[in-house]
Write an enzyme that holds these catalytic residues in place. Structure first.
Site, PDB file in Angstrom:
ATOM      1  N   PRO A 200      15.932  40.192 -18.668  1.00 41.78           N
ATOM      2  CA  PRO A 200      15.483  39.127 -19.576  1.00 41.78           C
ATOM      3  C   PRO A 200      16.016  37.772 -19.108  1.00 41.78           C
ATOM      4  O   PRO A 200      17.230  37.558 -19.052  1.00 41.78           O
ATOM      5  CB  PRO A 200      16.087  39.528 -20.923  1.00 41.78           C
ATOM      6  CG  PRO A 200      17.272  40.367 -20.577  1.00 41.78           C
ATOM      7  CD  PRO A 200      16.932  41.078 -19.303  1.00 41.78           C
ATOM      8  N   ASP A 370      19.964  34.658 -16.226  1.00 37.63           N
ATOM      9  CA  ASP A 370      20.011  35.982 -16.856  1.00 37.63           C
ATOM     10  C   ASP A 370      20.531  35.787 -18.281  1.00 37.63           C
ATOM     11  O   ASP A 370      21.698  35.470 -18.489  1.00 37.63           O
ATOM     12  CB  ASP A 370      20.946  36.890 -16.049  1.00 37.63           C
ATOM     13  CG  ASP A 370      21.005  38.313 -16.593  1.00 37.63           C
ATOM     14  OD1 ASP A 370      20.584  38.538 -17.739  1.00 37.63           O
ATOM     15  OD2 ASP A 370      21.498  39.196 -15.864  1.00 37.63           O
ATOM     16  N   HIS A 371      19.651  35.985 -19.274  1.00 36.51           N
ATOM     17  CA  HIS A 371      20.024  35.691 -20.659  1.00 36.51           C
ATOM     18  C   HIS A 371      21.050  36.679 -21.204  1.00 36.51           C
ATOM     19  O   HIS A 371      21.686  36.423 -22.237  1.00 36.51           O
ATOM     20  CB  HIS A 371      18.776  35.694 -21.556  1.00 36.51           C
ATOM     21  CG  HIS A 371      18.844  34.701 -22.666  1.00 36.51           C
ATOM     22  ND1 HIS A 371      20.040  34.268 -23.218  1.00 36.51           N
ATOM     23  CD2 HIS A 371      17.868  34.037 -23.338  1.00 36.51           C
ATOM     24  CE1 HIS A 371      19.797  33.397 -24.175  1.00 36.51           C
ATOM     25  NE2 HIS A 371      18.481  33.231 -24.271  1.00 36.51           N
ATOM     26  N   ARG A 372      21.252  37.804 -20.539  1.00 35.31           N
ATOM     27  CA  ARG A 372      22.286  38.742 -20.975  1.00 35.31           C
ATOM     28  C   ARG A 372      23.671  38.173 -20.723  1.00 35.31           C
ATOM     29  O   ARG A 372      24.618  38.469 -21.451  1.00 35.31           O
ATOM     30  CB  ARG A 372      22.141  40.076 -20.233  1.00 35.31           C
ATOM     31  CG  ARG A 372      20.819  40.789 -20.450  1.00 35.31           C
ATOM     32  CD  ARG A 372      20.678  41.980 -19.519  1.00 35.31           C
ATOM     33  NE  ARG A 372      20.791  41.583 -18.115  1.00 35.31           N
ATOM     34  CZ  ARG A 372      20.817  42.450 -17.102  1.00 35.31           C
ATOM     35  NH1 ARG A 372      20.739  43.748 -17.340  1.00 35.31           N
ATOM     36  NH2 ARG A 372      20.924  42.018 -15.857  1.00 35.31           N
ATOM     37  N   ALA A 373      23.788  37.354 -19.669  1.00 33.32           N
ATOM     38  CA  ALA A 373      25.098  36.840 -19.271  1.00 33.32           C
ATOM     39  C   ALA A 373      25.293  35.373 -19.635  1.00 33.32           C
ATOM     40  O   ALA A 373      26.431  34.925 -19.833  1.00 33.32           O
ATOM     41  CB  ALA A 373      25.286  37.011 -17.764  1.00 33.32           C
TER      42      ALA A 373
END
Length: 397
Positions: A200, A370-373
């Protein structure tokens, strides 16, 4: 005591490698740390050093693809008995050598100028690297004379053929589909892009006035350096990464890894495909040092001389298509890194400047995260710092 030489795992995810050629023959003395053979992996061809000293008693695999951990040779003392490893294949029953078909004279009729065609069931004897280069350059191996053992075609034979003036290729019949076999590099690119597509991500865009960067690059070139905008971008991004360490990160299943130094990857187009060699600790380097480092890795990338270590430990990537007059584009993330910036061409645009409309050299930056990080606000702050440093590069010098 004899020591088995096994194919090493030279990087994360490596399952096999292709032995290109041995740099020692059976019976030759070998010193620990001395180059022993050339190995072709998914992205580079590199020399692998011996891990023991002694005599090369046996070469178990002359060339070709080998799984990691397989015994490929044995080093020991002169006269020492060679152990038989359980992972070696059973020797195949010997088959009678096929008779070689007579070679018809070509050209001026002198047989010694015709290509050597090995009668091996229609298959030309050639090393894996020679086959890969020939495939990439569109060279017919059957037309070449091999200089390797038993007339085998090696990489140097293909490269010499590529340097010679080539006859015009026969036109492809209309409607015929050309088939290009996938190289190991192309397979790796496909695998990593598929992996990246599942992450994502989000993008942020900004434009920077490159007036001062252009002037800085011009001064560096006057000092006889081969400076480019990419060199300034590398320094700018490295400085911004250290100021905004949330972006200098990688996502893992149980933690976010935040790095203390900026190892900036530079996307380089090569005949084998896109690869990303890394400039380590770029925030600590002067611009002249970055110019030298970038020149070195890009040159070696295009010549196929990178080492595996040149591609590892990157924390951020720059992809620059400005030289192709691309205005703006979105780059695919380079996992496991959390960010990449795509750089377009510097163009003259009419923009507000000091309360008036002025024509300025502007460049578009499109960053992918990276939207997770990385969350939106830290990413925006990072991109804003990159823009400010490009417009005032003296702030980082």
């Amino acid at each position: 005591m004899a020591s088995e030489v096994k194919l090493p795992r030279l990087g994360q995810g490596m399952e096999s490698g292709t032995i290109v050629k041995w740099l020692k023959n059976e019976g030759d003395p070998v010193e620990k740390g001395e180059p022993l053979y050339e190995l072709d992996t998914d992205k580079v061809t590199q020399e692998v050093e011996a891990e023991a000293s002694g005599v090369l008693l046996k070469i178990a695999v002359n060339e070709g693809e080998v799984p990691v951990g397989r015994t490929i040779a044995v080093i020991g003392e002169q006269g020492e008995e060679v152990p038989v490893s359980s992972d070696e294949p059973e020797p195949a029953a010997e088959e009678p050598e096929p008779k070689e078909a007579p070679v018809q004279p070509q050209g001026n009729g002198r047989p010694d100028e015709s290509p050597t065609i090995q009668a091996t069931g229609g298959r030309v004897k050639a090393s894996p690297l020679a086959r890969r280069i020939a495939r990439e350059r569109g060279i017919d191996l059957a037309s070449l004379r091999g200089t390797g053992p038993e007339g085998r075609i090696v990489a140097e034979d293909v490269e010499r053929a590529g340097d010679a003036p080539a006859a015009a290729p026969a036109p492809m019949p209309a409607g015929v589909v050309e088939r290009r076999e996938l190289t190991s590099t192309r397979k790796t690119i496909a695998r990593r892009l598929t992996e990246a597509w599942q992450i994502p991500v989000f993008q942020l865009q900004a434009s920077a006035d490159m007036t001062r960067v252009n002037a800085l690059v011009a001064r560096l070139r006057e000092a006889e350096t081969k400076a480019t905008v990419t060199d300034v971008l590398t320094k700018v991004c490295a400085t911004a990464l250290i100021r905004h360490r949330e972006v200098n990160a990688q996502w893992t299943d149980d933690a976010i890894l935040v790095f203390p130094t900026a190892n900036v990857g530079i996307a380089v187009a090569t005949p084998q495909g896109l690869i990303v060699p890394v400039i380590r600790g770029a925030e600590r380097l002067q611009l002249a040092e970055i110019v030298a480092a970038r020149t070195d890795i890009v040159t070696r990338a295009r010549e196929g001389k990178l080492q595996r270590a040149d591609l590892e430990e990157g924390t951020f990537t720059i992809s620059n298509l400005g030289m192709y007059r691309v205005e703006a584009f979105t780059a695919v993330l380079n996992p496991p890194q959390a960010a990449i910036v795509a750089v377009g061409a510097i163009e003259e645009r009419a923009v507000p400047h000091d309360g008036e409309i002025a024509v300025r050299p502007m460049m578009t930056l499109m960053a992918t995260f990276d939207h997770r990080a990385v969350d939106g606000a830290p990413a925006a702050e990072f991109l804003q710092t990159v823009k400010e440093l490009l417009e005032e590069p003296g702030l980082m010098l």
